[in-house]
Design an enzyme around this catalytic site. Structure first.
Site, PDB file in Angstrom:
ATOM      1  N   ASN A 142       0.833  -1.200   0.000  1.00  0.00           N
ATOM      2  CA  ASN A 142       0.000   0.000   0.000  1.00  0.00           C
ATOM      3  C   ASN A 142       0.867   1.247   0.000  1.00  0.00           C
ATOM      4  O   ASN A 142       2.048   1.197   0.326  1.00  0.00           O
ATOM      5  CB  ASN A 142      -0.928  -0.003   1.221  1.00  0.00           C
ATOM      6  CG  ASN A 142      -1.975  -1.097   1.116  1.00  0.00           C
ATOM      7  OD1 ASN A 142      -2.486  -1.374   0.037  1.00  0.00           O
ATOM      8  ND2 ASN A 142      -2.293  -1.729   2.227  1.00  0.00           N
ATOM      9  N   CYS A 143       0.240   2.348  -0.367  1.00  0.00           N
ATOM     10  CA  CYS A 143       0.898   3.645  -0.411  1.00  0.00           C
ATOM     11  C   CYS A 143       1.604   3.908   0.916  1.00  0.00           C
ATOM     12  O   CYS A 143       1.037   3.618   1.963  1.00  0.00           O
ATOM     13  CB  CYS A 143      -0.161   4.713  -0.678  1.00  0.00           C
ATOM     14  SG  CYS A 143       0.512   6.365  -0.767  1.00  0.00           S
ATOM     15  N   PRO A 144       2.795   4.407   0.920  1.00  0.00           N
ATOM     16  CA  PRO A 144       3.570   4.928  -0.220  1.00  0.00           C
ATOM     17  C   PRO A 144       4.586   3.943  -0.791  1.00  0.00           C
ATOM     18  O   PRO A 144       5.432   4.339  -1.580  1.00  0.00           O
ATOM     19  CB  PRO A 144       4.286   6.126   0.400  1.00  0.00           C
ATOM     20  CG  PRO A 144       4.634   5.645   1.773  1.00  0.00           C
ATOM     21  CD  PRO A 144       3.435   4.792   2.197  1.00  0.00           C
TER      22      PRO A 144
END
Length: 75
Positions: free
Chosen positions: A13-15
């Protein structure tokens, strides 16, 4: 599309997809293309912003089967 390096960021998942792409691009030559495969839906928006901020070209994006594919050309 032809590419020089592929990065698998499925499950991240981000980042993390952006950070891994930034590191991969740093090891590439100008004009080379990086393919990034992600499963985070936010990566579509994130890679657009990343390209604007870094000057790397977002050549193409696509989404299919819960996977998001991004092609970036190294500046």
């Amino acid at each position: 599309m032809d590419f020089h390096k592929e990065l698998d960021t499925r499950g991240l998942n981000c980042p993390l997809p952006i950070l891994k792409a930034k590191k991969a691009l740093a090891d590439m030559h100008s004009g080379e293309i990086l393919k990034v495969v992600a499963t985070d839906p936010g990566s579509m928006r994130d890679f657009q912003a990343f390209a604007r901020q870094t000057g790397n070209e977002l050549v193409e994006q696509s989404a299919a089967n819960d996977e998001f594919v991004h092609f970036l050309r190294r500046r």
